[in-house]
Design a protein around this motif. Structure first.
Motif, PDB file in Angstrom:
ATOM      1  N   ALA A  16       0.833  -1.207   0.000  1.00  0.00           N
ATOM      2  CA  ALA A  16       0.000   0.000   0.000  1.00  0.00           C
ATOM      3  C   ALA A  16       0.866   1.256   0.000  1.00  0.00           C
ATOM      4  O   ALA A  16       0.555   2.233  -0.704  1.00  0.00           O
ATOM      5  CB  ALA A  16      -0.936  -0.004   1.202  1.00  0.00           C
ATOM      6  N   LEU A  17       1.939   1.244   0.773  1.00  0.00           N
ATOM      7  CA  LEU A  17       2.851   2.399   0.797  1.00  0.00           C
ATOM      8  C   LEU A  17       3.477   2.623  -0.577  1.00  0.00           C
ATOM      9  O   LEU A  17       3.557   3.760  -1.055  1.00  0.00           O
ATOM     10  CB  LEU A  17       3.960   2.192   1.832  1.00  0.00           C
ATOM     11  CG  LEU A  17       3.568   2.265   3.300  1.00  0.00           C
ATOM     12  CD1 LEU A  17       4.761   1.888   4.180  1.00  0.00           C
ATOM     13  CD2 LEU A  17       3.053   3.636   3.670  1.00  0.00           C
ATOM     14  N   THR A  18       3.916   1.541  -1.191  1.00  0.00           N
ATOM     15  CA  THR A  18       4.538   1.639  -2.509  1.00  0.00           C
ATOM     16  C   THR A  18       3.543   2.151  -3.548  1.00  0.00           C
ATOM     17  O   THR A  18       3.877   3.008  -4.372  1.00  0.00           O
ATOM     18  CB  THR A  18       5.100   0.265  -2.935  1.00  0.00           C
ATOM     19  OG1 THR A  18       6.045  -0.153  -1.948  1.00  0.00           O
ATOM     20  CG2 THR A  18       5.780   0.331  -4.285  1.00  0.00           C
ATOM     21  N   GLU A  19       2.329   1.640  -3.504  1.00  0.00           N
ATOM     22  CA  GLU A  19       1.306   2.090  -4.455  1.00  0.00           C
ATOM     23  C   GLU A  19       0.967   3.566  -4.245  1.00  0.00           C
ATOM     24  O   GLU A  19       0.792   4.307  -5.217  1.00  0.00           O
ATOM     25  CB  GLU A  19       0.052   1.227  -4.335  1.00  0.00           C
ATOM     26  CG  GLU A  19       0.251  -0.165  -4.893  1.00  0.00           C
ATOM     27  CD  GLU A  19      -0.936  -1.089  -4.653  1.00  0.00           C
ATOM     28  OE1 GLU A  19      -1.904  -0.690  -3.956  1.00  0.00           O
ATOM     29  OE2 GLU A  19      -0.889  -2.230  -5.143  1.00  0.00           O
ATOM     30  N   ALA A  20       0.894   3.995  -2.995  1.00  0.00           N
ATOM     31  CA  ALA A  20       0.611   5.409  -2.705  1.00  0.00           C
ATOM     32  C   ALA A  20       1.731   6.293  -3.235  1.00  0.00           C
ATOM     33  O   ALA A  20       1.472   7.370  -3.800  1.00  0.00           O
ATOM     34  CB  ALA A  20       0.416   5.620  -1.211  1.00  0.00           C
ATOM     35  N   MET A  63       3.032  13.677  -2.270  1.00  0.00           N
ATOM     36  CA  MET A  63       4.284  13.044  -2.672  1.00  0.00           C
ATOM     37  C   MET A  63       5.245  12.986  -1.479  1.00  0.00           C
ATOM     38  O   MET A  63       5.847  11.943  -1.218  1.00  0.00           O
ATOM     39  CB  MET A  63       4.910  13.833  -3.824  1.00  0.00           C
ATOM     40  CG  MET A  63       6.120  13.172  -4.421  1.00  0.00           C
ATOM     41  SD  MET A  63       6.777  14.055  -5.846  1.00  0.00           S
ATOM     42  CE  MET A  63       7.300  15.588  -5.105  1.00  0.00           C
ATOM     43  N   ASP A  64       5.366  14.079  -0.744  1.00  0.00           N
ATOM     44  CA  ASP A  64       6.239  14.095   0.437  1.00  0.00           C
ATOM     45  C   ASP A  64       5.772  13.100   1.496  1.00  0.00           C
ATOM     46  O   ASP A  64       6.583  12.376   2.078  1.00  0.00           O
ATOM     47  CB  ASP A  64       6.304  15.498   1.041  1.00  0.00           C
ATOM     48  CG  ASP A  64       7.149  16.456   0.231  1.00  0.00           C
ATOM     49  OD1 ASP A  64       7.882  16.007  -0.682  1.00  0.00           O
ATOM     50  OD2 ASP A  64       7.074  17.672   0.499  1.00  0.00           O
ATOM     51  N   LYS A  65       4.478  13.051   1.740  1.00  0.00           N
ATOM     52  CA  LYS A  65       3.938  12.116   2.744  1.00  0.00           C
ATOM     53  C   LYS A  65       4.199  10.669   2.356  1.00  0.00           C
ATOM     54  O   LYS A  65       4.573   9.846   3.196  1.00  0.00           O
ATOM     55  CB  LYS A  65       2.427  12.324   2.911  1.00  0.00           C
ATOM     56  CG  LYS A  65       2.033  13.487   3.748  1.00  0.00           C
ATOM     57  CD  LYS A  65       0.520  13.463   3.942  1.00  0.00           C
ATOM     58  CE  LYS A  65      -0.048  14.844   3.962  1.00  0.00           C
ATOM     59  NZ  LYS A  65      -1.501  14.871   4.000  1.00  0.00           N
ATOM     60  N   ALA A 112       6.591   8.121   4.424  1.00  0.00           N
ATOM     61  CA  ALA A 112       6.052   6.880   4.991  1.00  0.00           C
ATOM     62  C   ALA A 112       6.924   5.685   4.615  1.00  0.00           C
ATOM     63  O   ALA A 112       7.182   4.808   5.445  1.00  0.00           O
ATOM     64  CB  ALA A 112       4.612   6.665   4.518  1.00  0.00           C
ATOM     65  N   ILE A 113       7.404   5.661   3.375  1.00  0.00           N
ATOM     66  CA  ILE A 113       8.300   4.586   2.939  1.00  0.00           C
ATOM     67  C   ILE A 113       9.595   4.636   3.753  1.00  0.00           C
ATOM     68  O   ILE A 113      10.074   3.616   4.250  1.00  0.00           O
ATOM     69  CB  ILE A 113       8.622   4.719   1.438  1.00  0.00           C
ATOM     70  CG1 ILE A 113       7.365   4.525   0.613  1.00  0.00           C
ATOM     71  CG2 ILE A 113       9.759   3.785   1.025  1.00  0.00           C
ATOM     72  CD1 ILE A 113       7.116   3.168   0.057  1.00  0.00           C
ATOM     73  N   GLU A 114      10.169   5.821   3.886  1.00  0.00           N
ATOM     74  CA  GLU A 114      11.416   5.961   4.642  1.00  0.00           C
ATOM     75  C   GLU A 114      11.233   5.586   6.110  1.00  0.00           C
ATOM     76  O   GLU A 114      12.089   4.924   6.701  1.00  0.00           O
ATOM     77  CB  GLU A 114      11.947   7.382   4.532  1.00  0.00           C
ATOM     78  CG  GLU A 114      12.483   7.696   3.156  1.00  0.00           C
ATOM     79  CD  GLU A 114      13.018   9.103   3.077  1.00  0.00           C
ATOM     80  OE1 GLU A 114      13.429   9.671   4.109  1.00  0.00           O
ATOM     81  OE2 GLU A 114      13.045   9.647   1.959  1.00  0.00           O
ATOM     82  N   PHE A 131       3.157   9.755 -10.013  1.00  0.00           N
ATOM     83  CA  PHE A 131       2.438   9.808 -11.287  1.00  0.00           C
ATOM     84  C   PHE A 131       1.668  11.121 -11.401  1.00  0.00           C
ATOM     85  O   PHE A 131       1.706  11.790 -12.436  1.00  0.00           O
ATOM     86  CB  PHE A 131       1.483   8.612 -11.405  1.00  0.00           C
ATOM     87  CG  PHE A 131       0.607   8.666 -12.623  1.00  0.00           C
ATOM     88  CD1 PHE A 131       1.129   8.435 -13.881  1.00  0.00           C
ATOM     89  CD2 PHE A 131      -0.752   8.957 -12.502  1.00  0.00           C
ATOM     90  CE1 PHE A 131       0.319   8.496 -15.014  1.00  0.00           C
ATOM     91  CE2 PHE A 131      -1.565   9.015 -13.621  1.00  0.00           C
ATOM     92  CZ  PHE A 131      -1.034   8.783 -14.883  1.00  0.00           C
ATOM     93  N   ARG A 132       0.983  11.493 -10.332  1.00  0.00           N
ATOM     94  CA  ARG A 132       0.242  12.758 -10.337  1.00  0.00           C
ATOM     95  C   ARG A 132       1.183  13.942 -10.537  1.00  0.00           C
ATOM     96  O   ARG A 132       0.847  14.913 -11.227  1.00  0.00           O
ATOM     97  CB  ARG A 132      -0.560  12.911  -9.046  1.00  0.00           C
ATOM     98  CG  ARG A 132      -1.718  11.915  -8.965  1.00  0.00           C
ATOM     99  CD  ARG A 132      -2.465  12.004  -7.657  1.00  0.00           C
ATOM    100  NE  ARG A 132      -3.091  13.290  -7.501  1.00  0.00           N
ATOM    101  CZ  ARG A 132      -3.297  13.888  -6.325  1.00  0.00           C
ATOM    102  NH1 ARG A 132      -2.923  13.307  -5.198  1.00  0.00           N
ATOM    103  NH2 ARG A 132      -3.876  15.055  -6.254  1.00  0.00           N
ATOM    104  N   THR A 133       2.368  13.858  -9.969  1.00  0.00           N
ATOM    105  CA  THR A 133       3.365  14.921 -10.150  1.00  0.00           C
ATOM    106  C   THR A 133       3.784  15.012 -11.614  1.00  0.00           C
ATOM    107  O   THR A 133       3.942  16.112 -12.150  1.00  0.00           O
ATOM    108  CB  THR A 133       4.596  14.655  -9.252  1.00  0.00           C
ATOM    109  OG1 THR A 133       4.159  14.597  -7.897  1.00  0.00           O
ATOM    110  CG2 THR A 133       5.634  15.737  -9.405  1.00  0.00           C
TER     111      THR A 133
END
Length: 98
Positions: free
Chosen positions: A7-11, A41-43, A47-49, A17-19
Motif C-alpha cells: 500500500a505504501l509503494t502504491e501510494a 508526494m512528500d507524505k 512513509a516509505i522511509e 504519477f500525479r506529479t
C-alpha cells in the motif's frame, strides 16, 4: 511484500504519477491542487522511509553493518548517507530525506 508495504509503494507511485501529470500540463491544475499533490508526494515518500527505518532498527548490529556496507557499494548513495538516513536520530518522522 506485505499488504502495508504494498500500500505504501502504491501510494508513492500514485503520488509521483500525479506529479508527472502536473509537469506535463501545469495549466490544468490550480495552485491548491499542485500544493496538495506535492504534499501527498512528500507524505508517501516519508512513509516509505519511516518504514525502512523501522525495519532496519529491528535488525541486529551485525546485520545492520552488513546491510549498510552493501548499500554503500550499491552505487545509489554512499554508506555514510545510508547510515544517516537509516540510523540518524535527528531524522524527522514524516519528512522525506530521499
Amino acid at each position: 511484500m506485505n499488504k502495508d508495504r504494498k500500500a505504501l509503494t502504491e501510494a508513492e507511485e500514485l503520488a509521483y504519477f500525479r506529479t508527472e501529470l502536473v509537469d506535463i500540463s501545469p495549466e490544468s491544475y490550480s495552485l491548491e491542487e499542485k500544493k496538495q499533490i506535492s504534499e501527498d508526494m512528500d507524505k508517501a515518500s516519508a512513509a516509505i522511509e519511516d518504514a525502512m527505518r523501522e525495519d532496519f532498527s529491528k535488525l541486529n548490529k551485525v546485520t545492520q553493518t552488513m546491510l549498510l556496507d552493501k548499500l554503500g557499494v550499491s552505487g545509489y548513495r554512499d554508506r555514510e548517507w545510508w547510515r544517516r538516513m537509516l540510523m540518524d536520530e535527528t531524522a524527522e518522522p514524516g519528512k522525506p530525506t530521499l
